[in-house]
Scaffold this active site. Sequence first.
Site, PDB file in Angstrom:
ATOM      1  CG  HIS C  63      -1.878   1.142   0.771  1.00 28.55           C
ATOM      2  ND1 HIS C  63      -3.305   0.860   0.808  1.00 28.55           N
ATOM      3  CD2 HIS C  63      -2.206   2.475   1.745  1.00 28.55           C
ATOM      4  CE1 HIS C  63      -3.915   1.929   0.643  1.00 28.55           C
ATOM      5  NE2 HIS C  63      -3.260   3.305   1.266  1.00 28.55           N
ATOM      6  CG  HIS C 109     -11.796   2.394   2.979  1.00 29.19           C
ATOM      7  ND1 HIS C 109     -11.980   2.062   4.329  1.00 29.19           N
ATOM      8  CD2 HIS C 109     -10.047   2.045   3.026  1.00 29.19           C
ATOM      9  CE1 HIS C 109     -10.540   2.795   5.132  1.00 29.19           C
ATOM     10  NE2 HIS C 109      -9.882   2.525   4.826  1.00 29.19           N
TER      11      HIS C 109
END
Lengths: 83, 83, 771, 239
Positions: C63, C109
């Site tokens: 990430h 998300h």
Amino acid sequence: MSYRVQVRVMPRGGLLDPQGQAVEHALSALGFPDASAVRVGRAIELEVAAESRREAEARVRQMCDKLLANPVTEDYLLEVGES
Amino acid sequence: MSYRVQVRVMPRGGLLDPQGQAVEHALSALGFPDASAVRVGRAIELEVAAESRREAEARVRQMCDKLLANPVTEDYLLEVGES
Amino acid sequence: MTSSTAAAVVTAASPFPGERPVTDAVVREHNLNEVEYGRILELLGRTPTLTELGVFSALWSEHCSYKHSKPVLQTFPTAGPQVVQGPGENAGVLRLPDGWAVAFKIESHNHPSAVEPYQGAATGVGGILRDVFTMGARPVAVLNSLRFGPLDQPRNRYLFAGVVRGVGDYGNCVGIPTLGGEVGFAPGYTGNPLVNAMCVGLLRESDLIRAAAHGVGNVLLCVGARTGRDGIHGASFASEELSERSEARRPQVQVGDPFTEKLLLEASLELITSGLIVAIQDMGAAGLTSSSAEMAARGGVGVEIDTGLVPTREAGMTPYEILLSESQERMLVVAEPYRVEEIQRVCAKWELGAEPIGHVTDDGIFRVRHHGLVVAAIPGQRLVDDCPIYQPAAREGEDARARRTAKPQRPARTDLQGALELLLDSPNLASKRWVYEQYDSTVQASTVLGPGGDAGVLQVPGTAFGLAVTVDCNNRLVALDPYEGGKAAVAEAARNIACTGAVPLGITDCLNFGNPEKPEVFFQFREACRGIADACRAFDTPVTGGNVSFYNESPAGAVDPTPTIGMVGLLARVADRVPSHFSTPGDEILLLGATRGGLGGSAYWTEVFDFIGGSPAPVDLAAERSLQRLLASAAGRGLLRSAHDASEGGLAVALAEAAMGDAYVESGFGAVADLGAYADGVPAEAILYGEDGARVVTSAAPSNVDALVSLAGEHGVPVHRAGRVGERGGALELRLGGRLFTWSIGALRRIYYTAIPRRMRHPDVDRSAGA
Amino acid sequence: MLTVAVVRFPGSNCDVDALRAVERVGVMAQFVWHRDTSLHGADIVILPGGFSYGDYLRSGAIARFSPVMQAVQRHAADGGPVLGICNGFQILCEAHLLPGALLRNAGLAFVSKPVDVVVERTATAFTSVFEPGVRLRLPVAHGDGRFVAAEDTLRMLEAEGRVVLRYVPATEESPLQPNPNGSANHIAGISNATGTVVGLMPHPERVADPLLGVPDGLGFFTSLAAWRPPVSTLSTPNP
Ligand SMILES: Nc1ncnc2c1ncn2[C@@H]1O[C@H](COP(=O)(O)OP(=O)(O)O)[C@@H](O)[C@H]1O
Ligand SMILES: [Mg+2]
């Protein structure tokens, strides 16, 4: 002393309670047709510093009357425990 | 038999409870600085048809696990009474 | 564990009391491989402390480090005269007229939403808002792109309902209108829904602030919510220590507090525009660690933080927990020391705390103390830059190739008439009104075109111009042909922008893929990005930032590759905006663009033939570009009464949507169109339901038709004068090849507007079943 | 010159919209912070929409105790006009400046869409320019908009003509739901007895700009601009 108080604030009987209805519906769809008269309200839990259990209760009653419950649409119930 | 069950569904300890925070703040501003550790959850009230108090409790536990409480973020507590 | 390298110790740090020693097992738990750990040893010249290991594991996670995607992302076009800020900041920024600029960014998300749909989606919106206001921009629009498994499964309904409620509640409370989005359903998303949120903000270009720490001796302040034990690497850590101390399950779910976000938004903008601060960054993924390390690296300085000074929600939090917590609604601010009191005054006005927790140093070290004890000391630039970068193998999957060349089994009866009803009843094509009615789309009183048409349009307050915004991706096309699918996603976004009369300006992308270490997944990724890059070059819409989300895998395998494109466009005069629905009986209907009848990957084959396959129609970038220019020019001259692009479901669905009108008109309009002479030699079903790009259904007042036709000629765009808009509540009549198809508009409306609500009658039932 | 105070609570998010709508009709407007104890001489007060204090506990319940609300109470008691829009309406009910309460929508979900309403009472500070019975299309955007009141209160509101706005029933063809939240008697807005205090669930301030569409909300603000204090203006008539 510190007391742990549980407050239940429920929609006043007679008022439409769409949340309760929706939950009852959902329960029945999920295989719980044995549940009825479902009502949904708010549960509030707090610590209150007081000299006695009675004082704690009186104190939280004031909080309910002033803020925690709406006198137009809601009723409340207290339970005081030691903490 | 029919039992009246009170369920309290509360945000799990350690999880942020913005509602509880806001209520605590408001109480303090309203002249109740003696209230602390406020948490706000849901109160659910229902009738359930069952043979025994134990069965009623077991039944409502199932409802909680499946629908009434979110297993990821909430804990629940039951109180079974006669109705 | 011992180091094999004999390098000198670079920095010194001590374990925090009670901290576990760093063993091989602990390293593995932190998702660091041998090469990566070797590099850590080399870079420190010693064994890291557990705290340091946690810091590395966060910053070297996929990430934060983009270790599998960086080389591919570097092929994107990122420059242009309109670019104020390209990739690398919290959000990209493009120049607008009159000193204005637009900041925008999209973020995924997915995994948090799979676990807890409501909070996962809500905190996704919260994070993307912070990315935008941290640039000094006021958020003026949010969009969302969602994917779920089919709605006949209760778990999928539960996730869909929870995500929509979470997106809505958060954005509604903060007061940012949702101007658009998309929702898709396919079996591959069943275990792994996609939740992508985009935010668009406005700023004066002169107010732009970048998240780079400067000025040795400047103070770091933690602003906003307290830090709790939220989201401390739920997945990668099964720390014995932690589970001993915690009773049942550890709270890993991040809970959003949109009220605090709203206060943080106002406080941050006040701090930025008043010039009180040097830099600001939100504490998003990997919280305090990534925000402080990245700000330091951007400024070429070191930082020193005392975790003992960070306001916490619970007592006894360790430096490790404080550094890695992902508690929401927090900002890290850099400021000159003499400003601290003023900053605290501003924050207090918004009921927020602002605590000094460290300062900028000149030694380039990322140093963490806890009440004096140094628990981490890492060369800062190397911490951010030195994560190994991988070039994974890429190979197209066998089944993808096979699916592309396969031919559908024709159903016993092909009912061209009934197909339209089937398509409009598919949750993929049906109205998303059930979704966007839960989102405030008119707050801020600047909404010119809300959800329900093509792109959303807002007015820039106090000016004549507006912004058009959209998110798009047809994942089926990407799955069948990643390169063409990538191009198609950008082309559709641009077409949606152009339909409103606006000119596309730039994009942000959210690249949702499976495990990049699988060659067939990395192939999809590389090829889709190549398609995106080519399309962006052709349209002059540079990539200003984005987000990569890998490892979206369900038990059934990787999700469909879903590179969501978020695009903004400029509408020079808001008054010229073009809606997507017919509005006036007697108007002429004109089809712009050519039809070749491509059915590969079409909704028609998927929904009617139950076949996902075939080769998607290649995207003609030049034709798309001409069409975009034509639309902007025609809108600017007031020639268009409506424009709606043909995408999923082809011309038949586009015509039906234009005729049905929005959900709030009393009734739609009838429409008569002759498609007979339109596309020579193309079979009727392919004219009706084929999905070639570069096509738009328009309507124009009869007095404007000649001008529109000649303008189209100038732009080299084919025009077909197809028919007329009829009376209210009439029928849609399509004539082709001597056949006449008729549908009652009222009946189509009922199908189209109730398809999703009918399936969502009991959305919250059965959270657990079918998981 | 008339001035309007738009009160900002923490969590207000339609404050700027309200201010802009007031300025559009040429009236001066200023923000008043919730901690202020005075309205700085404003003639008219607007409590804007939003989520004051996050709407935690109950919508409007916490905002009602903000210091500025005492000044608002005094202003209302003196006959000064107060307009509560959405969250502002909820605050007015919690503060007992208007009767009843606004509860969770009957459909449970947040509802954002245009709705058709009829202006029933025009003898208020905010609806004086409308013809009685005129139909408007205004956006709603709320989760707690179901107006409820005791039976006798409802009867009183109807008997005294204090329903300002009412949702219009749907037609057969239109999928537009008439009553987006299940309000008693389809009530969308009410006033106090004198028409000075008005609460509305729909958002007129969002449709006051012709550039954005049909400006059906503008009349609420032109009414406000036309309002004059009943007695004191006699000596200083406005041009
Ligand atoms: N999740 C969502 N949130 C808000 N609006 C949405 C969402 N999904 C779809 N919409 C809106 O519904 C309309 C139709 O969506 P879609 O069919 O995806 O349009 P298109 O094919 O033109 O991109 C668009 O206006 C879109 O913005
Ligand atoms: Mg479109």
